[in-house]
Design a protein around this motif. Structure first.
Motif, short mmCIF file in Angstrom:
data_model
loop_
_atom_site.label_atom_id
_atom_site.label_comp_id
_atom_site.label_asym_id
_atom_site.label_seq_id
_atom_site.Cartn_x
_atom_site.Cartn_y
_atom_site.Cartn_z
N ARG A 179 0.84 -1.19 0.00
CA ARG A 179 0.00 0.00 0.00
C ARG A 179 0.88 1.24 0.00
N THR A 180 0.30 2.34 -0.43
CA THR A 180 0.96 3.63 -0.28
C THR A 180 0.46 4.26 1.01
N VAL A 181 1.05 5.34 1.40
CA VAL A 181 0.85 5.89 2.74
C VAL A 181 -0.61 6.23 3.07
N GLU A 182 -1.42 6.59 2.09
CA GLU A 182 -2.80 7.00 2.39
C GLU A 182 -3.76 5.82 2.53
N LEU A 183 -3.32 4.63 2.17
CA LEU A 183 -4.18 3.45 2.24
C LEU A 183 -4.05 2.76 3.59
N PRO A 184 -5.17 2.28 4.13
CA PRO A 184 -5.07 1.55 5.39
C PRO A 184 -4.46 0.17 5.17
N GLY A 185 -3.84 -0.36 6.18
CA GLY A 185 -3.27 -1.70 6.08
C GLY A 185 -2.26 -1.95 7.16
N LYS A 186 -1.90 -3.20 7.30
CA LYS A 186 -0.97 -3.61 8.35
C LYS A 186 0.49 -3.46 7.94
N LYS A 187 0.77 -3.65 6.67
CA LYS A 187 2.15 -3.54 6.21
C LYS A 187 2.61 -2.10 6.19
N ARG A 188 3.90 -1.92 6.32
CA ARG A 188 4.50 -0.60 6.21
C ARG A 188 4.29 -0.08 4.79
N PRO A 189 3.90 1.18 4.63
CA PRO A 189 3.64 1.69 3.27
C PRO A 189 4.91 1.72 2.42
N VAL A 190 4.71 1.57 1.11
CA VAL A 190 5.81 1.66 0.16
C VAL A 190 5.75 3.00 -0.57
N SER A 191 6.85 3.35 -1.19
CA SER A 191 6.93 4.62 -1.93
C SER A 191 6.21 4.51 -3.28
N THR A 192 6.06 5.64 -3.92
CA THR A 192 5.49 5.69 -5.26
C THR A 192 6.27 4.79 -6.21
N SER A 193 7.57 4.95 -6.23
CA SER A 193 8.40 4.17 -7.17
C SER A 193 8.37 2.69 -6.84
N ARG A 194 8.36 2.33 -5.56
CA ARG A 194 8.30 0.91 -5.19
C ARG A 194 6.97 0.30 -5.62
N MET A 195 5.87 1.02 -5.43
CA MET A 195 4.56 0.50 -5.84
C MET A 195 4.54 0.29 -7.35
N GLY A 196 5.09 1.23 -8.09
CA GLY A 196 5.17 1.07 -9.55
C GLY A 196 6.01 -0.13 -9.94
N ASP A 197 7.13 -0.32 -9.25
CA ASP A 197 7.99 -1.48 -9.53
C ASP A 197 7.26 -2.79 -9.24
N LEU A 198 6.52 -2.83 -8.13
CA LEU A 198 5.77 -4.04 -7.78
C LEU A 198 4.74 -4.40 -8.85
N VAL A 199 4.03 -3.40 -9.34
CA VAL A 199 3.03 -3.65 -10.39
C VAL A 199 3.72 -4.07 -11.69
N ALA A 200 4.84 -3.45 -12.02
CA ALA A 200 5.57 -3.83 -13.24
C ALA A 200 6.07 -5.26 -13.15
N GLU A 201 6.62 -5.63 -11.99
CA GLU A 201 7.11 -7.01 -11.80
C GLU A 201 5.96 -8.02 -11.92
N GLU A 202 4.83 -7.70 -11.31
CA GLU A 202 3.68 -8.61 -11.37
C GLU A 202 3.14 -8.69 -12.79
#
Length: 140
Positions: free
Chosen positions: A104-127
């Motif tokens: 998740r990014t910082v504005e989303l609720p969740g248990k995991k520590r939020p990731v950065s914009t670039s990390r979220m983009g990388d995760l989606v690209a990898e998937e």
């Protein structure tokens, strides 16, 4: 009122640009964040795809914006402007899988520590790459 009370009643909402902008901002919170949603202004000769959240100048350059709305816009563009349904589905599925894994990014609720914009983009690209290699999406 119905959009907020019973959002599953709607699949597509067709409005003029100004009213659509108002409705999309209001309805964004149904998804959990304004950063998740794409939008499209479709015309007879062209289209404009953009996330509904605007430019967010207050967080510019801080690597904390949610890129998923922009990534989902690419899926919409592939689907509606280029008729590439299978590839659009791959991108949407990648976004869904990344969110289901708890990222998740910082504005989303969740248990995991939020990731950065670039990390979220990388995760989606990898998937997305992983899905394109899988047998289900190989034809895409």
């Amino acid at each position: 009122m119905q959009l907020i009370q019973n959002p599953t009643r709607f699949d597509v909402v067709l409005t003029n640009n100004m009213f659509g902008d108002i409705l999309s901002d209001e309805a964004a919170m149904l998804s959990g964040s304004i950063g998740l949603l794409p939008s499209a202004s479709l015309g007879e000769r062209g289209a404009v795809y953009e996330p509904i959240h605007g430019s967010a100048p207050d967080i510019a350059g801080r690597n904390r914006a949610n890129p998923l709305g922009a990534i989902a816009c690419v899926a919409m563009m592939l689907r509606y402007s280029f008729r590439m349904e299978a590839v659009a589905e791959v991108i949407e599925t990648a976004i869904e899988k990344v969110l289901k894994r708890g990222f998740r990014t910082v504005e989303l609720p969740g248990k995991k520590r939020p990731v950065s914009t670039s990390r979220m983009g990388d995760l989606v690209a990898e998937e997305t790459k992983r899905l394109l290699k899988s047998s289900k999406f190989r034809a895409a």
